[in-house]
Design a protein around this motif. Structure first.
Motif, PDB file in Angstrom:
ATOM      1  N   SER A  64     215.916 -27.496 -51.815  1.00  0.00           N
ATOM      2  CA  SER A  64     214.623 -27.082 -51.254  1.00  0.00           C
ATOM      3  C   SER A  64     214.404 -27.470 -49.792  1.00  0.00           C
ATOM      4  N   SER A  66     215.369 -25.883 -47.118  1.00  0.00           N
ATOM      5  CA  SER A  66     215.008 -24.658 -46.388  1.00  0.00           C
ATOM      6  C   SER A  66     215.266 -24.824 -44.894  1.00  0.00           C
ATOM      7  N   GLY A  69     214.270 -21.868 -42.747  1.00  0.00           N
ATOM      8  CA  GLY A  69     213.003 -21.219 -43.041  1.00  0.00           C
ATOM      9  C   GLY A  69     211.974 -21.339 -41.932  1.00  0.00           C
ATOM     10  N   GLU A  95     223.314 -29.353 -48.215  1.00  0.00           N
ATOM     11  CA  GLU A  95     222.304 -28.328 -48.478  1.00  0.00           C
ATOM     12  C   GLU A  95     222.881 -26.949 -48.138  1.00  0.00           C
ATOM     13  N   SER A  98     220.723 -21.639 -45.576  1.00  0.00           N
ATOM     14  CA  SER A  98     219.853 -20.538 -45.997  1.00  0.00           C
ATOM     15  C   SER A  98     218.415 -21.027 -45.862  1.00  0.00           C
ATOM     16  N   TYR A  99     217.490 -20.323 -46.498  1.00  0.00           N
ATOM     17  CA  TYR A  99     216.120 -20.832 -46.566  1.00  0.00           C
ATOM     18  C   TYR A  99     215.496 -20.419 -47.892  1.00  0.00           C
ATOM     19  N   CYS A 100     214.464 -21.165 -48.282  1.00  0.00           N
ATOM     20  CA  CYS A 100     213.843 -20.908 -49.590  1.00  0.00           C
ATOM     21  C   CYS A 100     212.328 -21.092 -49.530  1.00  0.00           C
ATOM     22  N   SER A 101     211.763 -21.015 -48.324  1.00  0.00           N
ATOM     23  CA  SER A 101     210.312 -21.137 -48.201  1.00  0.00           C
ATOM     24  C   SER A 101     209.811 -20.305 -47.030  1.00  0.00           C
ATOM     25  N   HIS A 105     207.047 -21.927 -51.466  1.00  0.00           N
ATOM     26  CA  HIS A 105     208.413 -21.910 -51.970  1.00  0.00           C
ATOM     27  C   HIS A 105     208.732 -20.555 -52.585  1.00  0.00           C
ATOM     28  N   LEU A 109     217.471 -18.514 -52.729  1.00  0.00           N
ATOM     29  CA  LEU A 109     218.110 -18.778 -51.452  1.00  0.00           C
ATOM     30  C   LEU A 109     218.171 -17.482 -50.661  1.00  0.00           C
TER      31      LEU A 109
END
Length: 279
Positions: A64, A66, A69, A95, A98-101, A105, A109
């Motif tokens: 998480s 991110s 992001g 990690e 990528s980003y996830c937020s 959230h 990914l």
């Protein structure tokens, strides 16, 4: 001081605890956990995890952060993460690149645009994370299915991030294979283009064949031969780096997982023998 990774590892999930305790399997050289899955836990889960980390080397692979992001970095989470890493004397935190937020959230990914602007943005955020954790951030190449606003190739983008951020890499060999099918490139040439000195450890996993020209990264099946072959090539091109088996769904009996961990070891030993000129 934390012990460095070596050999072949396995991802630890909570549902595996009854199978791996009270004594962790001796042929697994290191274990990996997603810190988000363990930080909030107490009671028996924390007791079991304490028993595990006293027996073996552990590393972490986050879910998480991110790093690419648009939302600000979560400094509260980073402080909790640092406390977790310090408490269990864990040296490495990896990690996803990528980003996830995005205003909350996303629970997936998402692909970062392969642009120079994104490279600079990520590099700045990596340095913040490393300063807070007082550890290097290790970034993993991810599987992706679309490439929005692409200006650089995937390989150019990864190399630029590693260089500008001055961080290390977790080489996911299965992701290279999956992307090579989905985006039609040579996985061997991709591996050859990575910087050897940045690779700290690797991942290997299974995937799902949706169609002849589409693979989905699931971590839910056995590793296939083309991926094993690509792993061996990665060792020959770079070095025999520590490698971990990921299995997150359709988890088979522990013996089946240990067989795949043993296959990693066999490939490592074979390539090492080749490089040392041993018949």
């Amino acid at each position: 001081m934390a012990v460095k990774l070596q050999g072949a590892g396995l991802g630890l999930r909570r549902e595996m605890l009854d199978d791996v305790l009270p004594v962790l399997p001796g042929n697994v050289d290191f274990w990996e956990v997603a810190p988000e899955n363990w930080i909030p836990l107490g009671g028996k889960y924390r007791e079991d995890f304490n028993r595990c980390v006293k027996q073996a080397v552990f590393t972490t692979h986050g879910l998480s952060l991110s790093i690419g992001g648009p939302d600000p970095l979560d400094h509260r989470f980073l402080q909790e993460l640092k406390h977790f890493l310090d408490r269990y004397n864990i040296e490495l935190y990896s990690e996803h690149l990528s980003y996830c937020s995005a205003e909350g959230h996303l629970y997936d990914l998402m692909p970062i645009p392969f642009t120079e602007e994104a490279v600079s943005y990520i590099a700045q955020r990596v340095k913040v994370v490393q300063d807070i954790l007082e550890r290097p951030l290790v970034l993993e190449n991810v599987s992706y299915y679309i490439a929005p606003n692409q200006q650089l190739t995937e390989l150019e983008f990864i190399n630029a991030v590693l260089s500008e951020a001055s961080c290390k890499m977790l080489l996911d060999v299965n992701n290279v294979y999956v992307n090579s099918i989905n985006h039609r490139y040579d996985p061997y040439a991709f591996i050859d283009g990575l910087p050897s000195e940045r690779i700290v450890y690797g991942h290997i996993a299974g995937h799902y064949e949706e169609a002849e020209d589409l693979r989905v990264d699931t971590h839910g099946s056995d590793v296939i031969k083309p991926v094993w072959d690509l792993l061996a090539h990665s060792y020959r091109k770079h070095h025999v780096f520590p490698t971990l088996l990921e299995r997150d769904f359709n988890i088979p009996a522990l013996e089946v997982l240990l067989d795949e961990v043993q296959r990693i070891k066999q490939i490592q030993q074979a390539v090492s023998a080749e490089q040392q000129g041993v018949a």
